[in-house]
Design an enzyme around this catalytic site. Structure first.
Site, mmCIF file in Angstrom:
data_model
loop_
_atom_site.group_PDB
_atom_site.id
_atom_site.type_symbol
_atom_site.label_atom_id
_atom_site.label_comp_id
_atom_site.label_asym_id
_atom_site.label_seq_id
_atom_site.Cartn_x
_atom_site.Cartn_y
_atom_site.Cartn_z
ATOM 1 N N LYS A 196 -12.922 -1.291 4.297
ATOM 2 C CA LYS A 196 -12.319 -2.328 3.455
ATOM 3 C C LYS A 196 -11.563 -1.708 2.276
ATOM 4 O O LYS A 196 -10.423 -2.075 1.992
ATOM 5 C CB LYS A 196 -13.401 -3.310 2.953
ATOM 6 C CG LYS A 196 -14.076 -4.056 4.107
ATOM 7 C CD LYS A 196 -15.094 -5.064 3.646
ATOM 8 C CE LYS A 196 -16.294 -4.434 2.981
ATOM 9 N NZ LYS A 196 -17.049 -3.530 3.858
ATOM 10 N N THR A 197 -12.202 -0.757 1.598
ATOM 11 C CA THR A 197 -11.531 -0.101 0.470
ATOM 12 C C THR A 197 -10.303 0.669 0.960
ATOM 13 O O THR A 197 -9.244 0.644 0.338
ATOM 14 C CB THR A 197 -12.516 0.876 -0.218
ATOM 15 O OG1 THR A 197 -13.684 0.146 -0.564
ATOM 16 C CG2 THR A 197 -11.908 1.498 -1.458
ATOM 17 N N ASP B 181 -13.741 -5.374 -5.130
ATOM 18 C CA ASP B 181 -14.782 -5.092 -4.148
ATOM 19 C C ASP B 181 -15.971 -6.008 -4.447
ATOM 20 O O ASP B 181 -16.152 -6.414 -5.602
ATOM 21 C CB ASP B 181 -15.195 -3.614 -4.278
ATOM 22 C CG ASP B 181 -15.925 -3.114 -3.040
ATOM 23 O OD1 ASP B 181 -15.943 -3.828 -2.023
ATOM 24 O OD2 ASP B 181 -16.466 -1.992 -3.093
ATOM 25 N N THR C 208 -19.075 -8.013 1.823
ATOM 26 C CA THR C 208 -19.960 -7.781 2.965
ATOM 27 C C THR C 208 -20.624 -9.098 3.355
ATOM 28 O O THR C 208 -21.306 -9.174 4.354
ATOM 29 C CB THR C 208 -21.073 -6.777 2.589
ATOM 30 O OG1 THR C 208 -21.633 -7.185 1.334
ATOM 31 C CG2 THR C 208 -20.525 -5.369 2.462
ATOM 32 N N ARG D 156 -18.055 5.601 7.915
ATOM 33 C CA ARG D 156 -18.679 6.325 6.793
ATOM 34 C C ARG D 156 -19.848 7.183 7.298
ATOM 35 O O ARG D 156 -20.010 8.323 6.880
ATOM 36 C CB ARG D 156 -19.165 5.341 5.722
ATOM 37 C CG ARG D 156 -20.039 6.040 4.664
ATOM 38 C CD ARG D 156 -20.368 5.157 3.483
ATOM 39 N NE ARG D 156 -19.181 4.853 2.717
ATOM 40 C CZ ARG D 156 -18.847 3.633 2.318
ATOM 41 N NH1 ARG D 156 -19.626 2.613 2.593
ATOM 42 N NH2 ARG D 156 -17.747 3.447 1.634
HETATM 43 P P1 ADP Z 1 -15.887 -0.014 2.886
HETATM 44 O O1 ADP Z 1 -14.993 -0.262 1.699
HETATM 45 O O2 ADP Z 1 -15.726 -1.041 3.960
HETATM 46 O O3 ADP Z 1 -17.333 0.202 2.509
HETATM 47 P P2 ADP Z 1 -14.396 2.477 3.096
HETATM 48 O O4 ADP Z 1 -13.003 1.964 3.157
HETATM 49 O O5 ADP Z 1 -14.858 3.051 1.786
HETATM 50 O O6 ADP Z 1 -15.415 1.352 3.586
HETATM 51 O O7 ADP Z 1 -14.538 3.558 4.259
HETATM 52 C C1 ADP Z 1 -15.558 4.529 4.288
HETATM 53 C C2 ADP Z 1 -15.037 5.821 4.840
HETATM 54 O O8 ADP Z 1 -14.790 5.660 6.229
HETATM 55 C C3 ADP Z 1 -13.723 6.291 4.206
HETATM 56 O O9 ADP Z 1 -13.866 7.589 3.733
HETATM 57 C C4 ADP Z 1 -12.716 6.395 5.309
HETATM 58 O O10 ADP Z 1 -12.241 7.716 5.373
HETATM 59 C C5 ADP Z 1 -13.499 6.145 6.583
HETATM 60 N N1 ADP Z 1 -12.830 5.136 7.387
HETATM 61 C C6 ADP Z 1 -13.048 3.815 7.346
HETATM 62 N N2 ADP Z 1 -12.284 3.176 8.252
HETATM 63 C C7 ADP Z 1 -11.560 4.123 8.867
HETATM 64 C C8 ADP Z 1 -10.594 4.089 9.933
HETATM 65 N N3 ADP Z 1 -10.250 2.946 10.519
HETATM 66 N N4 ADP Z 1 -10.047 5.241 10.296
HETATM 67 C C9 ADP Z 1 -10.416 6.406 9.721
HETATM 68 N N5 ADP Z 1 -11.333 6.506 8.744
HETATM 69 C C10 ADP Z 1 -11.900 5.384 8.320
#
Ligand code: ADP
Length: 358
Positions: free
Chosen positions: A72-73, A117, A166, A225
């Protein structure tokens, strides 16, 4: 992103620990075309962004929902990059008072992307301010207190809000409806996680064989992650105990050491499963009894172990308590008893249908 934590739940927690927070910025895809998986979201978002750029207007506000660690981030950052806009990042818990939000909104530049977030945790009065800002690009600044207070409308620059949550179910409908585009991120397939792990290995300079990548992907609980974190643990193992090359055998040995099994279950998950199956005959058993049996807090069982066990169909929550699916016995290498509370489950012995009653 979901707030970096210093005390991770374990190597397969989907929440970011402090270590992840540092490495993740180097591993995030920067452009939509670089994003792996989530094909439908990628295509839809690409249309939304291209349409808006063609009209030279900020796109609709975007709501991203889904479990932690799925991107998401990353997507919020990609949206800003694709638009050529700057990005302001905050989170629901950081916005306690409407003044906190007014300070951000009133200083946004035209076209800027504001990422909130954990938007379901924005405090109530600030949430109402957000409605007006999202709809009319306006905030009401309240001067004074009590009956003499006056609201002075203040125009703010047109911007795009990207909210991440989430818990989409916790968002008030009034807020949800103000997002013109909503995307739900799903868990990734092992093949997609394999590509992600290979890409990360390239960026981190890890020598990774294809079979090593597949092994890590299979144990990553559908979550990039976790895949990236397991890659780092396996790299340590390969460098210290091996020749630095991550092969299948090396990944297996490393992840066995960290007690992450072939399905991504860790020590706690297996303890819950094994208590349910061996001590309580598969249930139904109440949460408090189960928590005592594994020597953990109830919250640890419900928030850390159960979501994954339920998702993969190994256990189910029913009105009478937790029950094990036949696949739970199979997972532990035990014979499935003739009569069990859950019944036959799906064709592979997994809980075919999950009932949430808590
Ligand atoms: P969330 O905000 O949903 O908790 P993040 O965007 O922080 O998740 O993602 C966590 C990690 O996973 C990041 O470091 C990113 O590099 C990796 N990641 C997430 N989605 C992808 C994707 N589709 N392709 C490659 N790496 C991803």
């Amino acid at each position: 992103m979901t707030g970096p934590r210093t005390e991770p739940d374990g190597v397969v927690s989907a929440l970011a620990d402090a270590d992840d927070a540092i490495v993740e910025s180097a591993l995030r895809p920067r452009r939509l075309a670089e994003l792996i998986g989530q094909d439908r979201v990628r295509e839809q978002l690409s249309l939304v962004l291209q349409g808006a750029m063609g009209r030279r207007r900020p796109p609709d506000h975007v709501l991203l929902s889904g479990p932690p660690g799925l991107g998401k981030t990353t997507l919020a950052m990609i949206i800003a990059t694709e638009l050529g806009a700057s990005l302001r990042i905050t989170s629901g818990p950081a916005i306690e008072r409407s003044g906190d939000l007014a300070a951000i909104l009133s200083t946004l530049a035209e076209g800027e992307v504001l990422f909130i977030d954990e938007i379901h945790r924005v405090a109530r009065p600030a949430e109402e301010m957000l409605y007006l800002a999202m709809e009319d690009f306006r905030v009401d600044v309240v001067l004074g207190k009590g009956p003499g207070a006056t609201a002075i409308p203040l125009d703010i620059a047109p911007f795009t809000l990207v909210g991440a949550t989430t818990r989409a179910g916790l968002l008030p409908a009034a807020l949800r409806d103000r997002f013109g585009f909503t995307a739900h991120l799903d868990f990734y397939e092992p093949a997609e996680l394999g590509i992600i792990v290979r890409r990360s290995a390239g960026l981190l300079g890890v020598r990774l064989r294809d079979d090593g990548a597949d092994e890590i992907a299979g144990r990553s609980r559908g979550t990039p992650r976790i895949a990236n974190r397991l890659l780092r643990r396996v790299r340590d193992f390969a460098e210290v105990r091996g020749d630095g090359v991550v092969t299948r055998d090396c990944a297996r040995a490393a992840l066995d050491l960290y007690e992450v099994d072939e399905s991504g279950l860790d020590r706690l998950d297996r303890a819950v499963l094994s208590a349910l199956v061996s001590r309580f005959g598969g249930g139904p058993v109440g949460l408090s009894t189960l928590a005592v049996a594994v020597g953990e807090e109830e919250a640890t069982v419900t928030e850390v172990a159960e979501p994954f066990l339920v998702r993969v169909g190994l256990i189910a929550r029913t009105p009478r308590g937790r029950v094990a699916a036949p696949a739970a016995w199979q997972h532990l290498g035990l014979p499935v008893p003739g009569r069990i509370a859950w019944g036959p489950g799906g064709p592979d012995g997994r809980a075919a249908e999950v009932t949430l009653f808590d």
